[in-house]
Structures are given as structure tokens and as C-alpha cells.
Write an enzyme that holds these catalytic residues in place. Structure first.
Site, PDB file in Angstrom:
ATOM      1  N   VAL A 268      29.869  48.943  19.197  1.00 11.71           N
ATOM      2  CA  VAL A 268      29.086  50.334  19.031  1.00 11.71           C
ATOM      3  C   VAL A 268      29.201  51.300  20.061  1.00 11.71           C
ATOM      4  O   VAL A 268      28.404  52.076  19.915  1.00 11.71           O
ATOM      5  CB  VAL A 268      27.668  49.843  18.606  1.00 11.71           C
ATOM      6  CG1 VAL A 268      27.835  48.876  16.952  1.00 11.71           C
ATOM      7  CG2 VAL A 268      27.252  49.064  19.692  1.00 11.71           C
TER       8      VAL A 268
ATOM      9  N   HIS B 116      30.254  48.504  12.763  1.00 11.66           N
ATOM     10  CA  HIS B 116      28.808  48.175  12.734  1.00 11.66           C
ATOM     11  C   HIS B 116      28.144  49.623  13.414  1.00 11.66           C
ATOM     12  O   HIS B 116      27.114  49.443  13.838  1.00 11.66           O
ATOM     13  CB  HIS B 116      28.575  47.112  13.882  1.00 11.66           C
ATOM     14  CG  HIS B 116      29.041  45.823  13.501  1.00 11.66           C
ATOM     15  ND1 HIS B 116      29.539  44.758  14.362  1.00 11.66           N
ATOM     16  CD2 HIS B 116      29.117  45.274  12.386  1.00 11.66           C
ATOM     17  CE1 HIS B 116      29.986  43.702  13.519  1.00 11.66           C
ATOM     18  NE2 HIS B 116      29.703  44.034  12.200  1.00 11.66           N
TER      19      HIS B 116
ATOM     20  N   CYS C 245      11.234  64.998   8.931  1.00 13.85           N
ATOM     21  CA  CYS C 245      10.137  64.295   8.005  1.00 13.85           C
ATOM     22  C   CYS C 245       9.356  63.342   8.631  1.00 13.85           C
ATOM     23  O   CYS C 245       8.266  63.068   8.093  1.00 13.85           O
ATOM     24  CB  CYS C 245      10.953  63.507   7.035  1.00 13.85           C
ATOM     25  SG  CYS C 245      11.635  62.032   7.426  1.00 13.85           S
TER      26      CYS C 245
ATOM     27  N   ILE D 146      40.099  35.722  25.013  1.00 14.35           N
ATOM     28  CA  ILE D 146      39.780  34.620  26.307  1.00 14.35           C
ATOM     29  C   ILE D 146      38.933  33.518  25.673  1.00 14.35           C
ATOM     30  O   ILE D 146      37.712  34.142  25.532  1.00 14.35           O
ATOM     31  CB  ILE D 146      39.481  35.206  27.562  1.00 14.35           C
ATOM     32  CG1 ILE D 146      40.015  36.403  28.022  1.00 14.35           C
ATOM     33  CG2 ILE D 146      39.058  34.143  28.594  1.00 14.35           C
ATOM     34  CD1 ILE D 146      39.503  37.226  29.256  1.00 14.35           C
ATOM     35  N   GLY D 147      39.437  32.515  25.433  1.00 15.82           N
ATOM     36  CA  GLY D 147      38.502  31.487  24.726  1.00 15.82           C
ATOM     37  C   GLY D 147      38.803  31.271  23.242  1.00 15.82           C
ATOM     38  O   GLY D 147      39.363  32.138  22.654  1.00 15.82           O
TER      39      GLY D 147
END
Length: 292
Positions: free
Chosen positions: A125, A141, A203, A267-268
Site C-alpha cells: 500500500v 489492498h 459530509c 527470502i524464506g
């Protein structure tokens, strides 16, 4: 290519070995065979820009703290939760929003310009793909740089809101204690209590970043749009994501169902490791620029 020359910020990048020449060759072959590449990126693409992720071993937010991101229902329900969220976000914003794209973002933008990349879906994001110049892009997202009203839907820029915060809180001061993945920081309840949050100027409704919070879902319209782009693609690369969040993982499952070749650069371990055709453990900003 200012981004590729600037040395990466590795504070939040897990330790890993430099890319093995054999791995580079394998990924090059994978990308060369592809005519319409579909790419999904996650937090591991932005860590080299100095933005921490949640889940990396040892360096992610979950490993370093017991803090968890705000839940959608809590944000909507509780004025206190919104006050806490926006106070932290206000302090973290100048640093978070000034982060620039790194060599991985630039490489993906270059692939797009050369017609290699059919569509890019990011779970991040932070607007860094957009800053790098990617256009065939879906921000799954949302993006922290936009703010929308839950009442009337009016959209404003986050930097404009920063000015309203400053005007409403002229004497409010807080020291930022470390930055988090979504741009917020650690503050005490005492600091938060006196922070004023403006309502929607149209609003009077509740302002929320244009971001899918945990516990909320991505709109069906957006999901269907991404599925259409995937249907036009012939292979998938997942970069910098463990795919623990279903909203991104669903596209990997759809790709597996279509029997598309899938390469994973992370990675991982990831949720795709058992069905990916290729799994590479390297830094995105180190490996992607080596591929042409």
C-alpha cells in the site's frame, strides 16, 4: 535510474546469500519463455526501500514487537481506535511517504515498458510501484496515499489530510519511535488522547485510508478484474511475498488450477513452495535487475 544506484536500505531485509549464478539463469529462462507474465509482489519488494514487513523472521514487525495492525471493524466502530491510528499515522507519514522505489520496482517497470510484463498486482500500500512508473498495475489492498470518506465516498489525497491534521493540532508533538509497515509509529496512550482527527469536509463522515485493513475484504470487482488479467497471462512470478494472506494467495491457486508455470522469489518459505516450478531465495532488488 536514481533508484537502482542508491544503495538499498537493508535494515528490514532478512539475511540471505547473494543470487547463485545458476538461479539467475533459471529465472532468466523462466522469464524468457513467458510472453505474458503476471507478477504478484508483496512486502519483500519494499523492504529494500526501508519499509519493514510484518512476517520476516527476526526483522519483521511481528518478530520485533507484539503490535498488530488495526482491524477494520475496530476502526469503523471506535473513535478511540481511529484517533490512535491517525495520530500514529500523522507522525509516521513524512518519513513513510518520502520512501522511494528501489531496484526491484525499477526492474519491473522496465519489463513492462519492454512488453515482458502483462500485469502487476501488488499487495503493498506504499505507492512505490506507481512512483517507479508501473502502469499495468492493480494495488490489491489500496494505497495509503489516498483517503476516502466512509459516509459519502469522497476521495482526498493523504498529503492534503496531513495539512488538516497540522492545522487542527498546532501544538501537538510526539516523537516517532520506529516506523511500521503501514506507515504508523509507536505512541503512548497519553500522547494519542489529545490528538484531533478531522471529519470529512464534505459530509462530516469518517475518514479512512484507501486501504484494505485486516478483517476487511477486497472488492469483488477488483478481484474479478485481476482474475481476468490472470486469464490472459501465460506464467506467474511471485516476488517478495510469503502469500500468507488469502487475498493474494487466491491468484496463485487460480494459476495452479490453470497449470501455469509459477516462479517464487522470496527470502524464506512461502505457501506456494510445494507447487511452484521454481523457488529462489534472494533479495528482489538484487536478482530482478539481472534479468532481461
Amino acid at each position: 535510474h536514481a533508484a537502482s544506484r542508491r544503495s538499498p536500505d537493508l535494515t528490514f531485509v532478512p539475511a540471505c546469500l547473494p543470487p547463485d549464478p545458476g538461479e539467475v539463469e533459471e529465472l532468466q529462462r523462466f522469464i524468457s519463455r513467458s510472453k505474458k507474465l503476471f507478477v504478484v509482489t508483496g512486502a519483500g519488494v519494499s523492504t529494500e526501500s526501508g519499509i519493514p514487513d510484518y512476517r520476516s523472521e527476526g526483522v519483521g514487525l511481528y518478530a520485533r514487537t507484539d503490535r498488530r495492525p488495526v482491524q477494520h471493524s475496530e476502526f469503523v466502530r471506535s473513535a478511540r481506535a481511529r484517533q490512535r491510528y491517525w495520530a500514529r499515522n500523522f507522525v509516521g507519514w513524512p518519513q513513510f511517504s518520502s520512501r522511494g522505489p528501489n531496484a526491484a520496482h525499477v526492474a519491473l517497470r522496465d519489463w513492462e515498458q519492454r512488453g515482458k510484463l502483462h500485469w502487476l498486482v501488488t499487495q503493498n500500500v506504499d505507492a512505490l510501484h506507481g512512483k517507479a512508473g508501473s502502469q499495468r498495475l492493480t494495488e490489491l489492498h489500496g494505497c495509503t496515499h489516498r483517503v476516502s470518506c466512509l459516509g459519502c465516498g469522497d476521495e482526498t489525497s493523504r498529503s492534503e489530510l496531513q495539512e488538516r491534521f497540522e492545522a487542527l493540532n498546532p501544538t501537538w508533538k510526539a516523537e516517532a519511535l520506529g516506523v511500521a509497515p503501514d506507515g504508523d509509529v509507536f505512541l503512548t496512550d497519553e500522547q494519542v488522547r489529545t490528538f484531533h482527527v478531522p471529519p470529512c469536509s464534505k459530509c462530516g463522515g469518517i475518514l479512512k485510508p484507501d486501504v484494505t485493513f485486516f478483517g476487511d475484504t477486497v472488492s469483488l470487482e477488483k478481484v474479478n478484474f485481476v482474475h481476468q488479467r490472470l486469464a490472459e497471462s501465460d506464467s506467474v512470478l511471485v516476488a517478495g511475498s510469503s502469500m500468507q494472506v488469502y487475498s493474494g494467495y487466491r491468484f496463485a491457486l487460480a494459476a495452479r488450477e490453470k497449470r501455469l508455470p509459477i516462479a517464487v522469489l522470496n527470502i524464506g518459505p512461502t505457501r506456494l513452495d510445494h507447487f511452484a516450478s521454481l523457488k529462489l531465495n534472494s533479495r528482489c532488488g538484487e536478482l530482478l535487475p539481472l534479468i532481461d
